[in-house]
Design a protein around this motif. Structure first.
Motif, PDB file in Angstrom:
ATOM      1  N   THR A 164     -18.532  25.419   7.329  1.00  0.00           N
ATOM      2  CA  THR A 164     -19.142  24.588   8.361  1.00  0.00           C
ATOM      3  C   THR A 164     -18.621  23.171   8.197  1.00  0.00           C
ATOM      4  OG1 THR A 164     -21.156  25.920   8.348  1.00  0.00           O
ATOM      5  CG2 THR A 164     -21.316  23.715   9.316  1.00  0.00           C
ATOM      6  N   GLN A 224     -16.809  32.284   9.957  1.00  0.00           N
ATOM      7  CA  GLN A 224     -16.905  33.320   8.935  1.00  0.00           C
ATOM      8  C   GLN A 224     -15.472  33.696   8.608  1.00  0.00           C
ATOM      9  OE1 GLN A 224     -19.379  36.451  10.442  1.00  0.00           O
ATOM     10  NE2 GLN A 224     -21.245  35.276  10.143  1.00  0.00           N
ATOM     11  N   ASN A 273     -18.632  31.573   4.520  1.00  0.00           N
ATOM     12  CA  ASN A 273     -18.855  30.694   5.669  1.00  0.00           C
ATOM     13  C   ASN A 273     -18.321  29.293   5.415  1.00  0.00           C
ATOM     14  OD1 ASN A 273     -20.208  32.601   7.278  1.00  0.00           O
ATOM     15  ND2 ASN A 273     -22.116  32.188   6.214  1.00  0.00           N
ATOM     16  N   SER A 314     -18.423  26.222  12.894  1.00  0.00           N
ATOM     17  CA  SER A 314     -18.764  27.190  11.857  1.00  0.00           C
ATOM     18  C   SER A 314     -17.844  28.394  11.950  1.00  0.00           C
ATOM     19  CB  SER A 314     -20.214  27.658  12.012  1.00  0.00           C
ATOM     20  OG  SER A 314     -21.098  26.581  11.878  1.00  0.00           O
ATOM     21  N   THR A 368     -18.676  24.826   2.349  1.00  0.00           N
ATOM     22  CA  THR A 368     -18.459  26.261   2.239  1.00  0.00           C
ATOM     23  C   THR A 368     -19.623  26.857   1.457  1.00  0.00           C
ATOM     24  OG1 THR A 368     -17.160  26.028   0.194  1.00  0.00           O
ATOM     25  CG2 THR A 368     -15.941  26.067   2.275  1.00  0.00           C
ATOM     26  N   THR A 369     -19.904  28.126   1.705  1.00  0.00           N
ATOM     27  CA  THR A 369     -20.997  28.783   0.994  1.00  0.00           C
ATOM     28  C   THR A 369     -20.642  28.969  -0.468  1.00  0.00           C
ATOM     29  OG1 THR A 369     -20.115  30.917   1.709  1.00  0.00           O
ATOM     30  CG2 THR A 369     -21.943  30.010   2.982  1.00  0.00           C
TER      31      THR A 369
END
Length: 113
Positions: free
Chosen positions: A63, A9, A61, A7, A41-42
């Motif tokens: 992941t 940021q 973010n 993960s 991705t967010t």
């Protein structure tokens, strides 16, 4: 099986550029090198923090999950893939370089069901 959950940021101002880089450069190569379960991705939607939803901006973010047969294989294959000249050539184009990764986390998980 061993699952590696990675993960990150990422710098929000470069996030759209990062997603283009991931889709066009990183992922096409990575899916041929590792057993990539998924890469997420967010999206700009409300986020759930602790016990409630907030309308604040979603963080940038990333992941991804890699499946490995075992830790010994992971250690060998991880170096083969991510220490390669091919990956170095791809990674040199990540928007903002290493400085754009604001936080990085990795952990291993086992599947229970």
């Amino acid at each position: 099986m061993l699952y590696e959950i990675r993960s990150y940021q990422f710098e929000p101002t470069l996030f759209q550029d990062y997603k283009v880089w991931a889709r066009t450069k990183a992922l096409p190569w990575l899916v041929d090198q590792i057993d990539l379960v998924g890469f997420w991705t967010t999206v700009p939607e409300p986020v759930w923090i602790d016990t409630e939803w907030t309308d604040g901006p979603a963080a940038a973010n990333i992941t991804w999950i890699i499946r490995w047969p075992d830790k010994a294989t992971r250690d060998v294959e991880f170096r083969r893939v991510f220490d390669s000249d091919e990956w170095a050539e791809i990674f040199k184009d990540v928007p903002g370089g290493w400085d754009s990764y604001l936080r990085m986390e990795g952990k291993f998980a086992e599947q229970l069901a």
